[in-house]
Write an enzyme that holds these catalytic residues in place. Structure first.
Site, PDB file in Angstrom:
ATOM      1  N   SER A  63     -11.236  10.121  -1.627  1.00 49.88           N
ATOM      2  CA  SER A  63     -10.133   9.140  -2.064  1.00 49.88           C
ATOM      3  C   SER A  63      -8.787   8.963  -1.165  1.00 49.88           C
ATOM      4  CB  SER A  63      -9.409   9.620  -3.396  1.00 49.88           C
ATOM      5  OG  SER A  63      -9.048   8.523  -3.937  1.00 49.88           O
ATOM      6  N   HIS A  68       5.286   6.509   1.930  1.00 50.75           N
ATOM      7  CA  HIS A  68       6.017   5.448   2.208  1.00 50.75           C
ATOM      8  C   HIS A  68       7.530   6.045   2.678  1.00 50.75           C
ATOM      9  CE1 HIS A  68       3.444   2.377   0.821  1.00 50.75           C
ATOM     10  NE2 HIS A  68       3.157   3.032  -0.304  1.00 50.75           N
ATOM     11  N   CYS A  83     -11.129  12.831  -5.760  1.00 53.56           N
ATOM     12  CA  CYS A  83     -12.060  12.610  -6.626  1.00 53.56           C
ATOM     13  C   CYS A  83     -12.678  14.067  -6.875  1.00 53.56           C
ATOM     14  CB  CYS A  83     -13.145  11.672  -6.187  1.00 53.56           C
ATOM     15  SG  CYS A  83     -12.336  10.089  -6.182  1.00 53.56           S
TER      16      CYS A  83
END
Length: 127
Positions: A63, A68, A83
């Site tokens: 995945s 940020h 996953c």
């Protein structure tokens, strides 16, 4: 397997301001975090904003990891989604928090693919 994946959402506070604004450092930390968790890195894309802040993603076979950063607040928002049940996203999340020298973290882990999301109380840790 009970879920299709595990999604860790972490708020990192009190981070080293210089590290939050160092593109090369952030990119290396995220690649290293993925590898330490046992993931297979596929692609890496990071962008540094002017005058500050970095956003980026490491795409893994399982995945992704994202960030940020907000150096002006000593804060980073990170996601680690894996996953399957082979990889623990907390391994990567904890590695990132330590590398960024976070003094406080708030973490929520969501099981994915199980129907309606039921949030548990976040795990808060002051380091």
């Amino acid at each position: 397997m009970d879920t299709m994946g595990r999604h860790v959402i972490a708020e990192l506070w009190g981070c080293d301001v210089d590290k939050l604004n160092d593109l090369s450092f952030i990119e290396q930390v995220f690649v290293d975090a993925a590898l330490k968790a046992g993931a297979e890195v596929r692609e890496v894309a990071f962008h540094k904003f002017a005058p500050q802040g970095i956003s980026g993603v490491v795409i893994i076979s399982e995945s992704h990891l994202t960030i940020h950063s907000f150096p002006e607040h000593g804060y980073a928002s990170i996601d680690v989604y894996t996953c399957g049940d082979r990889i623990d996203p907390n391994v990567a999340s904890n590695y990132i928090a330590e590398a960024l020298k976070a003094t406080a973290t708030e973490v929520v882990e969501l099981p994915r693919g199980m129907g309606p999301i039921q949030l548990e109380k976040p795990k808060v840790k002051v380091l």
